[in-house]
Design a protein around this motif. Structure first.
Motif, PDB file in Angstrom:
ATOM      1  N   LYS A   2       0.813  -1.215   0.000  1.00 52.63           N
ATOM      2  CA  LYS A   2       0.000   0.000   0.000  1.00 52.63           C
ATOM      3  C   LYS A   2       0.854   1.276   0.000  1.00 52.63           C
ATOM      4  CE  LYS A   2      -4.076   1.975   2.120  1.00 52.63           C
ATOM      5  NZ  LYS A   2      -5.426   1.541   2.460  1.00 52.63           N
ATOM      6  N   CYS A   3       2.002   1.251   0.691  1.00 53.48           N
ATOM      7  CA  CYS A   3       2.780   2.497   0.742  1.00 53.48           C
ATOM      8  C   CYS A   3       4.191   2.308   0.190  1.00 53.48           C
ATOM      9  CB  CYS A   3       2.769   3.085   2.146  1.00 53.48           C
ATOM     10  SG  CYS A   3       3.574   2.088   3.384  1.00 53.48           S
ATOM     11  N   THR A   4       4.718   3.394  -0.396  1.00 49.51           N
ATOM     12  CA  THR A   4       5.973   3.334  -1.149  1.00 49.51           C
ATOM     13  C   THR A   4       7.207   3.027  -0.299  1.00 49.51           C
ATOM     14  OG1 THR A   4       4.930   4.982  -2.523  1.00 49.51           O
ATOM     15  CG2 THR A   4       7.245   4.551  -2.974  1.00 49.51           C
ATOM     16  N   PRO A   5       7.390   3.644   0.878  1.00 52.54           N
ATOM     17  CA  PRO A   5       8.629   3.378   1.620  1.00 52.54           C
ATOM     18  C   PRO A   5       8.827   1.891   1.889  1.00 52.54           C
ATOM     19  CG  PRO A   5       7.432   5.198   2.625  1.00 52.54           C
ATOM     20  CD  PRO A   5       6.528   4.600   1.583  1.00 52.54           C
ATOM     21  N   CYS A   6       7.761   1.189   2.185  1.00 50.70           N
ATOM     22  CA  CYS A   6       7.841  -0.241   2.487  1.00 50.70           C
ATOM     23  C   CYS A   6       7.944  -1.046   1.203  1.00 50.70           C
ATOM     24  CB  CYS A   6       6.610  -0.634   3.302  1.00 50.70           C
ATOM     25  SG  CYS A   6       6.360  -2.392   3.525  1.00 50.70           S
ATOM     26  N   ARG A   7       7.068  -0.785   0.256  1.00 49.27           N
ATOM     27  CA  ARG A   7       7.010  -1.604  -0.966  1.00 49.27           C
ATOM     28  C   ARG A   7       8.310  -1.497  -1.773  1.00 49.27           C
ATOM     29  NH1 ARG A   7       3.197   0.939  -3.480  1.00 49.27           N
ATOM     30  NH2 ARG A   7       4.514   1.935  -5.022  1.00 49.27           N
ATOM     31  N   ILE A   8       8.763  -0.247  -1.990  1.00 46.52           N
ATOM     32  CA  ILE A   8       9.959  -0.039  -2.814  1.00 46.52           C
ATOM     33  C   ILE A   8      11.221  -0.093  -1.940  1.00 46.52           C
ATOM     34  CG2 ILE A   8      11.110   1.521  -4.447  1.00 46.52           C
ATOM     35  CD1 ILE A   8       8.435   0.607  -5.513  1.00 46.52           C
ATOM     36  N   GLY A   9      11.104   0.534  -0.745  1.00 46.15           N
ATOM     37  CA  GLY A   9      12.286   0.643   0.124  1.00 46.15           C
ATOM     38  C   GLY A   9      12.881  -0.709   0.475  1.00 46.15           C
ATOM     39  N   SER A  10      12.017  -1.694   0.739  1.00 41.07           N
ATOM     40  CA  SER A  10      12.538  -2.997   1.153  1.00 41.07           C
ATOM     41  C   SER A  10      13.321  -3.664   0.011  1.00 41.07           C
ATOM     42  CB  SER A  10      11.395  -3.893   1.633  1.00 41.07           C
ATOM     43  OG  SER A  10      10.365  -3.916   0.678  1.00 41.07           O
ATOM     44  N   THR A  11      12.844  -3.502  -1.209  1.00 36.94           N
ATOM     45  CA  THR A  11      13.549  -4.097  -2.352  1.00 36.94           C
ATOM     46  C   THR A  11      14.888  -3.389  -2.564  1.00 36.94           C
ATOM     47  OG1 THR A  11      11.496  -4.761  -3.368  1.00 36.94           O
ATOM     48  CG2 THR A  11      13.374  -4.573  -4.841  1.00 36.94           C
ATOM     49  N   GLY A  40       8.245   6.964   7.268  1.00 35.40           N
ATOM     50  CA  GLY A  40       7.297   7.182   6.173  1.00 35.40           C
ATOM     51  C   GLY A  40       6.330   6.041   5.933  1.00 35.40           C
ATOM     52  N   SER A  41       6.456   4.928   6.658  1.00 37.39           N
ATOM     53  CA  SER A  41       5.583   3.777   6.385  1.00 37.39           C
ATOM     54  C   SER A  41       4.245   3.917   7.106  1.00 37.39           C
ATOM     55  CB  SER A  41       6.250   2.473   6.829  1.00 37.39           C
ATOM     56  OG  SER A  41       7.409   2.231   6.090  1.00 37.39           O
ATOM     57  N   LEU A  42       3.242   3.319   6.490  1.00 36.78           N
ATOM     58  CA  LEU A  42       1.894   3.418   7.058  1.00 36.78           C
ATOM     59  C   LEU A  42       1.714   2.507   8.271  1.00 36.78           C
ATOM     60  CD1 LEU A  42      -0.970   4.586   6.657  1.00 36.78           C
ATOM     61  CD2 LEU A  42      -1.423   2.723   5.058  1.00 36.78           C
ATOM     62  N   CYS A  43       2.345   1.352   8.265  1.00 37.68           N
ATOM     63  CA  CYS A  43       2.190   0.454   9.417  1.00 37.68           C
ATOM     64  C   CYS A  43       3.548  -0.041   9.882  1.00 37.68           C
ATOM     65  CB  CYS A  43       1.241  -0.711   9.091  1.00 37.68           C
ATOM     66  SG  CYS A  43       2.041  -2.146   8.349  1.00 37.68           S
ATOM     67  N   LEU A  95      23.647   4.704   2.619  1.00 34.72           N
ATOM     68  CA  LEU A  95      22.393   4.599   1.872  1.00 34.72           C
ATOM     69  C   LEU A  95      21.395   3.697   2.607  1.00 34.72           C
ATOM     70  CD1 LEU A  95      21.174   5.531  -0.825  1.00 34.72           C
ATOM     71  CD2 LEU A  95      22.024   3.419  -1.855  1.00 34.72           C
ATOM     72  N   LEU A  96      21.913   2.581   3.169  1.00 35.62           N
ATOM     73  CA  LEU A  96      21.046   1.652   3.895  1.00 35.62           C
ATOM     74  C   LEU A  96      20.453   2.329   5.131  1.00 35.62           C
ATOM     75  CD1 LEU A  96      20.022  -1.264   3.772  1.00 35.62           C
ATOM     76  CD2 LEU A  96      21.998  -1.985   5.102  1.00 35.62           C
ATOM     77  N   ALA A  97      21.277   3.109   5.827  1.00 32.94           N
ATOM     78  CA  ALA A  97      20.794   3.816   7.019  1.00 32.94           C
ATOM     79  C   ALA A  97      19.751   4.866   6.621  1.00 32.94           C
ATOM     80  CB  ALA A  97      21.959   4.470   7.746  1.00 32.94           C
ATOM     81  N   ASP A  98      19.986   5.529   5.512  1.00 28.63           N
ATOM     82  CA  ASP A  98      19.067   6.555   5.028  1.00 28.63           C
ATOM     83  C   ASP A  98      17.715   5.923   4.638  1.00 28.63           C
ATOM     84  OD1 ASP A  98      18.523   9.222   4.331  1.00 28.63           O
ATOM     85  OD2 ASP A  98      18.806   8.732   2.211  1.00 28.63           O
ATOM     86  N   LEU A  99      17.817   4.776   3.989  1.00 31.88           N
ATOM     87  CA  LEU A  99      16.621   4.029   3.580  1.00 31.88           C
ATOM     88  C   LEU A  99      15.810   3.618   4.819  1.00 31.88           C
ATOM     89  CD1 LEU A  99      15.588   3.003   0.887  1.00 31.88           C
ATOM     90  CD2 LEU A  99      16.983   0.963   1.175  1.00 31.88           C
TER      91      LEU A  99
END
Ligand SMILES: Cc1cc2nc3c(=O)[nH]c(=O)nc-3n(C[C@H](O)[C@H](O)[C@H](O)COP(=O)(O)O)c2cc1C
Ligand code: SF4
Length: 518
Positions: free
Chosen positions: A443-452, A484-487, A473-477
């Protein structure tokens, strides 16, 4: 006179051959003309001793384990039915230190009684909480639960009484109690053990929740991977209904409460309460934005209590023995007891219920007995796949919600996974990101894209590609996902990743790539 033998029907014991052990006892008893009754109890939680067989003697219950089917003839020859000595004899069950040193409030009957005998349940203190609740006004029940200091055992530690009060005060023609029995955290099994070993305590807790909030219908939402728990719960609900513990007039009170068991299709995110509610409504299990809170608009848009199994199963003891009794255990704002589930590379894996406040070191080294491999403990992940990794340097942290939060960790559902010194913490960090990528509801971008992106970045570090830049970069992510994640799936994945980087930096600096030989 018939001799009572206890052979667990708990899934962990079954996985280790408990059914075959029970069959071996009945076969052997028939051949030898012995009069025995085999009770299929829940587990005592000492998993390294399963299948743990107990015999009832004049001196109390005597334990033997781990018992294999082939051990049965020799055990009977040695006089097991009289509690006699044998290399597998562990003495009085209650005297085994792992069990003796616990404070079993929620798990008081687990492994002791026949899970589907309401008579046994009552004989061991069952139903007293519900009987008291029936004589009380809903607001008084809620107050008692609030006063006990009970906080949600599902992960967030939210005060149970406050949640119930919100539902009680919410207007609504229909309200619901939803029990979260999804138990998705790795290394956790407390919910399953209660459902398999003492299902009536959960039913009693849910009925009390119903009476206190005005909810007349309840659901237990559990996972398809728990077939034994599902079967026991379905049978227990039918027995409770036939006995008038559930139905239009709970224990003759004139107040209604009934419930049923629902099974999810299997997704970690369906343990998140709003995704769970969607799944329960037959929709895709994706997270709902909050507000509205489920307490105000939950199942079918109606006021709903969503509580973990252990939160609900702890209510009967609060009602039965009193708020002050329960509150007396624990430390700080973490009141009562917590069933700690010790798993991973550990000698004494199992469930240990104790008051909050033991240090992590005591739990891992003394109670768990260190690693099963015999190598030094290097890291311990507390709180499931979203929990932080703690090094030995943090082993003085007391088991308390606030103390763990102060060290950037969490207690979650109280699962502890132990790792020895062969663990590669960069791999564990990558695994956390991969888990999030696989389980994300999208549902939300930080989780969906960030994890990949997190998986890719961890891979680059492992390959020695611009390690410093990629660590940053990993720390920033992680920062973006955390805020920024919804849950909490996307929001807490940074905990294992950042704790691995902070406490085990040496694993994030792989040796520089060796030049190819000329
Ligand atoms: C990704 C995710 C998975 C969760 N899984 C579970 C679970 O399996 N069981 C559970 O009780 N709570 C789980 N929770 C927490 C629930 O959202 C919720 O806080 C809990 O059921 C409330 O009950 P409690 O107040 O009794 O703890 C999960 C949360 C998240 C974000
Ligand atoms: S954080 Fe992940 S699981 Fe949670 S709502 Fe966002 S995409 Fe879904």
């Amino acid at each position: 006179m018939t001799v009572r033998l206890y052979v667990p029907r708990d899934a962990a014991a079954l996985a280790l051959g408990a059914d075959r052990v029970a069959k071996a006892f009945s076969r052997e008893a028939e051949t030898r003309g012995l009069d025995i009754t085999i009770v299929r109890n829940g587990s005592r939680g000492m998993h390294w001793l399963e299948p743990l067989v107990e015999v009832e003697t004049a001196e109390g219950r005597i334990a033997y384990g781990p018992v294999r089917p082939a051990d049965v003839p020799a055990l009977l020859d040695a006089g097991l039915l009289d509690g006699k000595a044998h290399p597998l004899c562990l003495g009085g069950t209650e005297e085994i230190p792992f069990l003796k040193n616990q404070t079993r409030l929620t798990f008081a009957r687990c492994g002791v009684i026949d899970p589907l005998s309401l008579e046994d349940y009552k004989a061991h203190g069952g139903l007293r909480g519900l009987e008291k609740a029936i004589a009380m006004a809903p607001a008084d029940i809620v107050k008692k639960v609030t006063d006990s200091g009970l906080r949600g055992r599902g992960g967030a530690g939210f005060p149970t009484g406050i949640k119930w009060k919100t539902v009680l005060d919410a207007p609504g023609d229909q309200k619901y109690i939803v029990c979260n029995a999804d138990e998705g955290d790795s290394g956790t099994f407390a919910d399953r053990m209660i459902m398999e070993g003492d299902p009536f305590v959960l039913i009693e807790g849910m009925a009390i929740a119903g009476l206190s909030t005005g909810a007349t219908k309840g659901y237990v939402y559990t996972r398809s991977e728990y077939p034994h728990a599902i079967a026991v719960m379905n049978d227990a609900v039918a027995i409770a209904r036939a006995a008038g513990m559930l139905g239009p007039s709970v224990l003759g009170s004139g107040r209604a409460f009934d419930m049923e068991i629902r099974v999810g299709a299997g997704a970690y995110v369906c343990g998140e309460e709003t995704a769970l509610l969607n799944s329960l409504e037959g929709k895709r299990g994706i997270v709902r934005a909050k507000p509205p809170l489920p307490a105000l608009q939950g199942f079918m848009g109606r006021p709903t209590v969503v509580n973990n199994v252990i939160s609900l199963a702890s209510v009967p003891v609060v009602m039965g023995k009193g708020a002050a009794y329960y509150r007396d255990f624990g430390m700080g704002r973490s009141r009562g007891t917590i069933p700690i589930q010790i798993a991973g590379n550990v000698k004494h894996g199992g469930l240990y219920e104790t008051a909050f406040g033991l240090t992590l070191g005591e739990i891992v080294d003394t109670i768990g007995g260190g690693t099963a491999s015999g190598r030094p403990v290097r890291a311990v992940q507390v709180g499931g796949p979203l929990g932080a990794y703690f090094p030995r340097a943090l082993f003085d942290t007391p088991f308390d919600y606030e103390a763990f939060a102060a060290k950037d960790g969490l207690i979650g559902h109280a699962g502890i996974t132990v790792f020895d010194d062969t663990v590669d913490m960069l791999k564990q960090a990558r695994f956390a990101m991969e888990f999030c990528a696989v389980e994300s509801c999208g549902k939300c971008t930080p989780c969906r894209i960030g994890s990949t992106r997190g998986v890719e970045t961890a891979d680059k570090i492992a390959q020695g590609i611009e390690p410093e830049k990629n660590r940053e970069l990993l720390a920033d992510l992680c920062n973006t996902m955390k805020f920024g994640s919804l849950c909490a799936l996307g929001g807490f994945t940074p905990y294992p990743v950042m704790s691995a980087m902070t406490h085990f930096p040496e694993d994030f600096s792989p040796a520089p790539m060796v030049e190819a030989a000329e």
